[in-house]
Design an enzyme around this catalytic site. Structure first.
Site, PDB file in Angstrom:
ATOM      1  N   SER A   1      17.147 -28.494  -4.444  1.00 32.29           N
ATOM      2  CA  SER A   1      17.339 -29.190  -3.175  1.00 32.29           C
ATOM      3  C   SER A   1      15.984 -29.444  -2.552  1.00 32.29           C
ATOM      4  O   SER A   1      15.010 -28.738  -2.836  1.00 32.29           O
ATOM      5  CB  SER A   1      18.184 -28.324  -2.228  1.00 32.29           C
ATOM      6  OG  SER A   1      18.231 -28.875  -0.924  1.00 32.29           O
TER       7      SER A   1
ATOM      8  N   TYR B   1      20.243 -19.980   2.208  1.00 33.36           N
ATOM      9  CA  TYR B   1      20.333 -21.142   1.320  1.00 33.36           C
ATOM     10  C   TYR B   1      18.937 -21.637   0.962  1.00 33.36           C
ATOM     11  O   TYR B   1      18.630 -21.894  -0.211  1.00 33.36           O
ATOM     12  CB  TYR B   1      21.130 -22.244   2.021  1.00 33.36           C
ATOM     13  CG  TYR B   1      21.219 -23.549   1.263  1.00 33.36           C
ATOM     14  CD1 TYR B   1      22.109 -23.700   0.215  1.00 33.36           C
ATOM     15  CD2 TYR B   1      20.429 -24.642   1.621  1.00 33.36           C
ATOM     16  CE1 TYR B   1      22.212 -24.904  -0.471  1.00 33.36           C
ATOM     17  CE2 TYR B   1      20.522 -25.839   0.942  1.00 33.36           C
ATOM     18  CZ  TYR B   1      21.412 -25.970  -0.099  1.00 33.36           C
ATOM     19  OH  TYR B   1      21.505 -27.160  -0.782  1.00 33.36           O
TER      20      TYR B   1
ATOM     21  N   LYS C   1      17.160 -21.737  -2.745  1.00 36.14           N
ATOM     22  CA  LYS C   1      16.673 -22.985  -3.321  1.00 36.14           C
ATOM     23  C   LYS C   1      15.173 -22.929  -3.593  1.00 36.14           C
ATOM     24  O   LYS C   1      14.693 -23.503  -4.585  1.00 36.14           O
ATOM     25  CB  LYS C   1      17.013 -24.163  -2.402  1.00 36.14           C
ATOM     26  CG  LYS C   1      18.501 -24.453  -2.292  1.00 36.14           C
ATOM     27  CD  LYS C   1      19.114 -24.835  -3.641  1.00 36.14           C
ATOM     28  CE  LYS C   1      20.552 -25.290  -3.523  1.00 36.14           C
ATOM     29  NZ  LYS C   1      21.139 -25.719  -4.808  1.00 36.14           N
TER      30      LYS C   1
END
Length: 297
Positions: A143, A156, A160
Site C-alpha cells: 500500500s 495497518y 504495510k
C-alpha cells in the site's frame, strides 16, 4: 536489473484475497493471459464462485492467510493437484480503523498476521521451491501506506511498512536465482476497504479502481520491477513526501481536513467487512467495535 518477461501461458498463479476487489481483478487478468488461476479467500464459497466465473481451469479454496499451517497445506495441495506455483500474488489484507488507544491486541495481531506474516510465510514456503526450479514471480500488494503515516491507521500502516520493507529486501536475496519479487503500492482503492469512510470531495477524486491496481500488478510480469505504484507516479510522490517537514505536513492535513482518525464512519456500511476481521482475530463482536476491518484489499 533487467529481467525477461515472465510467461503467463500455462503458468499456475495463486491469488490470496482473490474472491473480490483487487484480488479478483488480478485473477481475471491472469486467467485472460492464459494462466491457471487458484483463488484463495477467507470465504470458501466466494472463492469457488469467483473461480467458476473465470473458466473451467480456475479453482477456488477457503484460506485464512493468517494461519501459516493452513497456508502451507494449501500450497501443498495446489502443487500436488494442479502443478508448481509459478506466480504468487499476496493480495489479502485487512484494515482496522480508529484511534490506536481503542484497538485491541487481538485486532492488531490479526492485522500483522494477514498484512505482513502472510507475505513472509508464502516466501519461506515457495521461494526454495521456485529457486530449485529456476523460475517464479511474487507479486506482493502492499500500500502507499507502506511509505507514509496516517492517524487512525497506525497498526495497518506498521504492517504495510513491514510488508514493503520485507518485499524489497527479499527481492535482493533472489538475485541470480531466476525468481523475482515485485512490490505494488496502491493508493486508496474503491473496494470494501473504504466502505463507510466519509471522504471529502477532493479525497474521493484520488480513489482508484481495482482494475487500475490489477493492471499495474500483472504488468510487473513484463519487466519484473522492484516496486510500482498505482496509479502511475505514486512511488515518486511517496519519495517526495519524506522531504516535507512535519509542521508543513500537519498544516496541510489540517487545511484539507485530513487531520482525523477516519472517524466517524458508517458502521452499517462496513458491517460485513468488519465481521470478517472477527473471524481472523478471534475477537467476538469485532464487527460492532471501534476496530473496523476487511477481508481483503
Amino acid at each position: 536489473m533487467k529481467f525477461a518477461e515472465f510467461p503467463t501461458s500455462n503458468a499456475n498463479a495463486l491469488v490470496t484475497g482473490g474472491a473480490r476487489g483487487i484480488g479478483y481483478s488480478i485473477a481475471r487478468l491472469l486467467a485472460e493471459a492464459g494462466a491457471r488461476v487458484v483463488i484463495a479467500d477467507l470465504e470458501e464459497d466466494a472463492a469457488v464462485t469467483a473461480a467458476r466465473s473465470l473458466g473451467s481451469e480456475a479453482v477456488g479454496y477457503g484460506l485464512d492467510v493468517g494461519d501459516p499451517r493452513a497456508f502451507a497445506a494449501l500450497i501443498d495441495i495446489v502443487e500436488s493437484e494442479i502443478g508448481p506455483v509459478d506466480i504468487m500474488v499476496n493480495n489479502a489484507g485487512i484494515m482496522p480503523m480508529g484511534p490506536l488507544a481503542d484497538e485491541s491486541r487481538d485486532i492488531a495481531e490479526a492485522t500483522m498476521r494477514v498484512n505482513f506474516w502472510a507475505h513472509y510465510d508464502s516466501f519461506r514456503i515457495l521461494a526454495p521451491r521456485m529457486t530449485a526450479r529456476g523460475r517464479g514471480h511474487f507479486i506482493n500488494i502492499t500500500s502507499a501506506a507502506g511509505a507514509i503515516h496516517s492517524p487512525g491507521l497506525a497498526t495497518y500502516v506498521a504492517a504495510k511498512h513491514a510488508a514493503t520493507g520485507f518485499g524489497r529486501s527479499a527481492r535482493e536475496e533472489l538475485v541470480g536465482t531466476g525468481v523475482t519479487l515485485s512490490v505494488v503500492m496502491p493508493s486508496a482503492v474503491r473496494t470494501e476497504l473504504v466502505d463507510g469512510i466519509r471522504f471529502s470531495w477532493w479525497e474521493r477524486l484520488g480513489i482508484i479502481t481495482p482494475a487500475t491496481v490489477a493492471r499495474r500488478a500483472v504488468g510487473t510480469l513484463r519487466k519484473r520491477p522492484a516496486v510500482v505504484g498505482a496509479p502511475l507516479g505514486t512511488v515518486v510522490a511517496l519519495r517526495l513526501y519524506h522531504l516535507v517537514p512535519e509542521p508543513i505536513w500537519l498544516l496541510g492535513r489540517r487545511i484539507v481536513g485530513a487531520d482525523r482518525t477516519l472517524e466517524p464512519y458508517d458502521r452499517h456500511a462496513r458491517a460485513a467487512y468488519d465481521g470478517r476481521i472477527g473471524r481472523q482475530s478471534g475477537e467476538p463482536g469485532a464487527g460492532e467495535s471501534a476496530d473496523g476491518a476487511s477481508s481483503a484489499d
